[in-house]
Design a protein around this motif. Structure first.
Motif, PDB file in Angstrom:
ATOM      1  N   PHE A  58      46.988  38.328  42.513  1.00  0.00           N
ATOM      2  CA  PHE A  58      47.359  39.440  41.655  1.00  0.00           C
ATOM      3  C   PHE A  58      46.115  40.185  40.980  1.00  0.00           C
ATOM      4  N   CYS A  59      46.336  41.264  40.656  1.00  0.00           N
ATOM      5  CA  CYS A  59      45.210  42.206  40.000  1.00  0.00           C
ATOM      6  C   CYS A  59      46.094  43.080  39.291  1.00  0.00           C
ATOM      7  N   GLU A  60      45.630  43.480  38.075  1.00  0.00           N
ATOM      8  CA  GLU A  60      46.433  44.515  37.357  1.00  0.00           C
ATOM      9  C   GLU A  60      46.194  46.016  37.695  1.00  0.00           C
ATOM     10  N   THR A  61      45.149  46.499  38.128  1.00  0.00           N
ATOM     11  CA  THR A  61      44.880  47.642  38.564  1.00  0.00           C
ATOM     12  C   THR A  61      44.111  47.681  39.774  1.00  0.00           C
ATOM     13  N   LEU A  62      44.395  48.646  40.542  1.00  0.00           N
ATOM     14  CA  LEU A  62      43.822  48.605  42.053  1.00  0.00           C
ATOM     15  C   LEU A  62      42.300  49.342  42.006  1.00  0.00           C
ATOM     16  N   CYS A  63      41.359  48.727  42.476  1.00  0.00           N
ATOM     17  CA  CYS A  63      40.144  49.429  42.581  1.00  0.00           C
ATOM     18  C   CYS A  63      40.264  49.780  44.239  1.00  0.00           C
ATOM     19  N   TYR A  64      39.847  51.070  44.355  1.00  0.00           N
ATOM     20  CA  TYR A  64      39.895  51.777  45.485  1.00  0.00           C
ATOM     21  C   TYR A  64      39.145  51.317  46.664  1.00  0.00           C
ATOM     22  N   PHE A  65      38.009  50.733  46.198  1.00  0.00           N
ATOM     23  CA  PHE A  65      37.195  50.203  47.269  1.00  0.00           C
ATOM     24  C   PHE A  65      37.724  48.832  48.067  1.00  0.00           C
ATOM     25  N   CYS A  66      38.638  48.238  47.389  1.00  0.00           N
ATOM     26  CA  CYS A  66      38.913  46.713  47.285  1.00  0.00           C
ATOM     27  C   CYS A  66      39.367  46.290  48.933  1.00  0.00           C
ATOM     28  N   GLY A  67      38.722  45.442  49.441  1.00  0.00           N
ATOM     29  CA  GLY A  67      38.974  45.050  50.852  1.00  0.00           C
ATOM     30  C   GLY A  67      39.933  43.563  50.739  1.00  0.00           C
ATOM     31  N   CYS A  68      40.220  43.096  49.574  1.00  0.00           N
ATOM     32  CA  CYS A  68      40.488  41.813  49.329  1.00  0.00           C
ATOM     33  C   CYS A  68      42.146  41.774  49.772  1.00  0.00           C
ATOM     34  N   THR A  69      42.731  40.643  49.897  1.00  0.00           N
ATOM     35  CA  THR A  69      44.169  40.592  49.901  1.00  0.00           C
ATOM     36  C   THR A  69      44.819  40.491  48.414  1.00  0.00           C
ATOM     37  N   MET A  70      45.300  41.448  48.080  1.00  0.00           N
ATOM     38  CA  MET A  70      45.694  41.577  46.671  1.00  0.00           C
ATOM     39  C   MET A  70      47.028  42.272  46.433  1.00  0.00           C
ATOM     40  N   ASN A  71      47.684  42.075  45.413  1.00  0.00           N
ATOM     41  CA  ASN A  71      48.763  42.898  44.796  1.00  0.00           C
ATOM     42  C   ASN A  71      48.655  43.327  43.707  1.00  0.00           C
ATOM     43  N   GLY A 111      40.557  35.378  44.813  1.00  0.00           N
ATOM     44  CA  GLY A 111      41.651  36.464  44.567  1.00  0.00           C
ATOM     45  C   GLY A 111      41.281  37.702  45.415  1.00  0.00           C
ATOM     46  N   GLY A 112      42.258  38.687  45.210  1.00  0.00           N
ATOM     47  CA  GLY A 112      42.934  38.991  43.585  1.00  0.00           C
ATOM     48  C   GLY A 112      42.172  38.490  42.654  1.00  0.00           C
ATOM     49  N   THR A 113      42.688  38.166  41.633  1.00  0.00           N
ATOM     50  CA  THR A 113      42.081  37.967  40.225  1.00  0.00           C
ATOM     51  C   THR A 113      42.513  36.604  39.612  1.00  0.00           C
ATOM     52  N   PRO A 114      41.839  35.479  39.926  1.00  0.00           N
ATOM     53  CA  PRO A 114      42.358  34.151  39.105  1.00  0.00           C
ATOM     54  C   PRO A 114      42.732  34.374  37.546  1.00  0.00           C
ATOM     55  N   VAL A 145      36.423  35.747  38.183  1.00  0.00           N
ATOM     56  CA  VAL A 145      36.980  36.578  37.117  1.00  0.00           C
ATOM     57  C   VAL A 145      36.703  37.991  37.033  1.00  0.00           C
ATOM     58  N   ASP A 146      37.830  38.631  36.440  1.00  0.00           N
ATOM     59  CA  ASP A 146      37.658  40.273  36.138  1.00  0.00           C
ATOM     60  C   ASP A 146      37.056  40.471  34.678  1.00  0.00           C
ATOM     61  N   PRO A 147      35.992  40.839  34.668  1.00  0.00           N
ATOM     62  CA  PRO A 147      35.541  41.002  33.254  1.00  0.00           C
ATOM     63  C   PRO A 147      36.216  42.021  32.328  1.00  0.00           C
ATOM     64  N   ARG A 148      36.840  42.620  32.702  1.00  0.00           N
ATOM     65  CA  ARG A 148      37.792  43.872  32.077  1.00  0.00           C
ATOM     66  C   ARG A 148      38.889  43.035  31.427  1.00  0.00           C
ATOM     67  N   ARG A 149      39.455  42.159  32.017  1.00  0.00           N
ATOM     68  CA  ARG A 149      40.473  41.229  31.519  1.00  0.00           C
ATOM     69  C   ARG A 149      40.245  40.026  31.230  1.00  0.00           C
ATOM     70  N   LEU A 170      31.259  43.085  39.439  1.00  0.00           N
ATOM     71  CA  LEU A 170      30.675  43.937  38.515  1.00  0.00           C
ATOM     72  C   LEU A 170      30.674  45.192  39.295  1.00  0.00           C
ATOM     73  N   GLN A 171      30.153  45.044  40.562  1.00  0.00           N
ATOM     74  CA  GLN A 171      30.183  46.546  41.625  1.00  0.00           C
ATOM     75  C   GLN A 171      29.208  47.371  41.415  1.00  0.00           C
ATOM     76  N   ASP A 172      29.290  48.134  40.299  1.00  0.00           N
ATOM     77  CA  ASP A 172      28.224  49.243  39.672  1.00  0.00           C
ATOM     78  C   ASP A 172      28.427  49.520  38.432  1.00  0.00           C
ATOM     79  N   ASN A 182      37.832  53.914  40.487  1.00  0.00           N
ATOM     80  CA  ASN A 182      39.133  53.535  39.660  1.00  0.00           C
ATOM     81  C   ASN A 182      38.673  51.957  38.943  1.00  0.00           C
ATOM     82  N   ARG A 183      37.570  51.762  38.686  1.00  0.00           N
ATOM     83  CA  ARG A 183      37.352  50.556  37.884  1.00  0.00           C
ATOM     84  C   ARG A 183      36.100  51.031  36.919  1.00  0.00           C
ATOM     85  N   VAL A 184      36.509  51.156  35.531  1.00  0.00           N
ATOM     86  CA  VAL A 184      35.768  51.574  34.644  1.00  0.00           C
ATOM     87  C   VAL A 184      35.417  50.287  33.875  1.00  0.00           C
TER      88      VAL A 184
HETATM   89  S1  SF4 Z   1      38.248  44.210  43.460  1.00  0.00           S
HETATM   90 FE1  SF4 Z   1      39.016  42.450  42.517  1.00  0.00          FE
HETATM   91  S2  SF4 Z   1      40.121  43.375  40.853  1.00  0.00           S
HETATM   92 FE2  SF4 Z   1      39.797  45.165  42.190  1.00  0.00          FE
HETATM   93  S3  SF4 Z   1      41.445  45.351  43.394  1.00  0.00           S
HETATM   94 FE3  SF4 Z   1      40.255  44.040  44.632  1.00  0.00          FE
HETATM   95  S4  SF4 Z   1      40.713  41.826  43.966  1.00  0.00           S
HETATM   96 FE4  SF4 Z   1      41.383  43.036  42.479  1.00  0.00          FE
END
Ligand code: SF4
Ligand SMILES: C[S@@+](CC[C@H](N)C(=O)[O-])C[C@H]1O[C@@H](n2cnc3c(N)ncnc32)[C@H](O)[C@@H]1O
Length: 456
Positions: A58-71, A111-114, A145-149, A170-172, A182-184
């Motif tokens: 799970f993640c709470e918001t979508l990062c548009y670049f994301c290549g992971c398997t997440m919901n 994850g996703g985001t543990p 972990v996701d530093p935003r949350r 962190l990404q950028d 979409n990841r401020v």
């Molecule tokens: S980069 Fe991390 S937080 Fe962003 S959508 Fe993908 S798994 Fe979720």
């Protein structure tokens, strides 16, 4: 290092990242839950150790670049509760098939985001794992972990549970790039998080960065890198942006015209690399950097670095088990992968079945090529005597069809070759995926079109 545009254009092509060989597109439904159960039971009859991966999807918001398997889900307890219910069933089934307690030398929550899970849920899941496995406290116990949350209290709970490594996306740091993807996440927030990690004394803190994102320039990313260096994490993963909109539809939300061209993208990487090297970091294999005293740097220097689906790793166990949707295991030379979607994953567990969707039993040729690709990816060299000791085969006799590729790599200054060794040059380190591709039997059978991300 300066690389001419012609070389870049020649070598920039779709290719795997080789977190496994054979790569996942070659796996099939021929490997079933029955095969998995049998292998787990065999594993129970050995003294082999274990690496355990848990995928929290799970993640709470979508990062548009994301290549992971997440919901994407709102951060409400009900999602984590339901998930822990099902992953606990999976853990019980696996433990039952193994038939005895095993020691986990490497535990990784990804994850996703543990950190989507609440503190109470994290404790519950950790306790569940501990109820059937012994976790070696000196092993690598890592979490993403996701530093935003994340709060200070959650960081403390993570440490108290026994995690000794923590990694953040962190990404950028550039605000414009952050908005495009979409990841401020402001610098102050990451700085705060990093202070908490230091306060609770994690053995290693890792930052994930991505180069090649839309809107990035060499100048903007240089600033990001300088900010990262100022914080001084122990490790940095500097990933090449995998742009695969045909696989990850949400990447179509990115403005394609803002993506840096191949030569710009490589310049962004090279400048970042130069800055890390000038500031006390060592370059580790394809896309990592680490401070001299970090275990990853030591392992690379000692030729003890390994690669698996979690990326580069220091302490491999003998066998791997994956928990959660899309998770991958590797037992007795067989890959297993769980169903990727949450409904399918839940459906099988509801029926008390292991949710294995597909896998691959490795032939001897697969094992040989896996070893070769692993040596090149992790050590940047291959010793033909070591190859002989492993497989009782002469390297040059075995790889007759590959001689043309090896020669091409020499002509392109990617490899130097003598009677005993293949050594990857500095240029070859940048294009290591291209070198490995020539040893990939499957790729040669059906030349990859758009299945993989590009090598630059
Ligand atoms: S980069 Fe991390 S937080 Fe962003 S959508 Fe993908 S798994 Fe979720
Ligand atoms: C599971 S996420 C890390 C934890 C958490 N979800 C987060 O983003 O903060 C794993 C990492 O994969 C990398 N990643 C995700 N999508 C990518 C892509 N398309 N190309 C390259 N790297 C990517 C990012 O650096 C990300 O931090």
């Amino acid at each position: 290092m300066k690389i001419d545009k012609e070389t870049i254009l020649k070598l920039d092509r779709p290719g795997p990242r080789y977190t496994s060989y054979p790569t996942a597109p070659e796996w099939s439904s021929g490997v079933s839950a029955d095969t998995y159960r049998e292998q787990l039971s065999n594993f129970g009859n050995t003294e082999k150790t274990l690496s355990l991966y848990a995928h929290i999807p799970f993640c709470e918001t979508l990062c548009y670049f994301c290549g992971c398997t997440m919901n994407i889900r709102p951060q409400e307890d009900k999602y984590g509760d339901e998930f822990i219910g099902f992953i606990s069933k999976e853990i019980d089934q696996i433990a039952r098939s193994i038939g005895r307690r095993k020691t986990v030398r490497q535990l990784h929550w990804g994850g996703g985001t543990p950190s989507f899970l609440s503190e109470e849920q994290m404790i519950r899941l950790f306790d569940k794992i501990r109820s059937v496995f012994d976790i070696d406290p000196t092993g690598e116990i890592a979490i993403e972990v996701d530093p935003r949350r994340i709060s200070q209290s959650k960081v403390k709970t993570i440490k108290d549970l026994g995690f000794n490594r923590i990694s953040i996306g962190l990404q950028d740091f550039d605000e414009r790039v952050q908005k495009e993807v979409n990841r401020v996440q402001p610098f102050a927030l990451v700085k705060q998080f990093h202070q908490w990690c230091r306060k609770y004394q994690f053995a290693s803190v890792n930052f994930d960065l991505i180069y090649g994102l839309p809107g990035q320039t060499q100048q903007s990313f240089t600033k990001t890198v300088e900010q990262v260096i100022a914080l001084r994490p122990d490790r940095i993963a500097l990933y090449s942006f995998a742009y695969v909109p045909w696989l990850k539809k949400h990447q179509n939300k990115l403005k394609a015209d803002l993506l840096p061209a191949a030569d710009e993208k490589l310049e962004i990487f090279l400048k970042a690399r130069e800055l890390f090297l000038q500031n006390g970091y060592e370059a580790i294999a394809m896309d990592h950097f680490a401070l001299k005293d970090d275990d990853l740097a030591k392992a690379f220097r000692d030729g003890k670095l390994y690669r698996n689906f979690m990326g580069y790793t220091v302490k491999p166990a003998d066998e791997y088990i994956g928990l959660g949707p899309s998770a991958i295991g590797f037992l007795e030379n067989t890959f297993f992968q769980n169903y990727k979607t949450i409904p399918e994953y839940y459906r099988f567990l509801k029926q008390d079945e292991l949710p294995v969707e597909r896998g691959k039993v490795l032939s001897q040729d697969d094992q040989i090529r896996k070893w070769v690709i692993g040596a090149l990816m992790c050590h940047f060299q291959l010793n033909k005597d070591n190859f002989f000791q492993m497989f009782h085969k002469n390297f040059d006799d075995y790889f007759v069809d590959e001689q043309k590729h090896i020669q091409e790599c020499q002509n392109n200054r990617l490899l130097t070759v003598d009677a005993q060794n293949l050594v990857v040059t500095d240029l070859g380190k940048i294009f290591i995926r291209n070198i490995c591709m020539g040893f990939d039997w499957y790729l040669r059978q059906h030349q990859a079109k758009q299945k993989f991300s590009r090598t630059v």
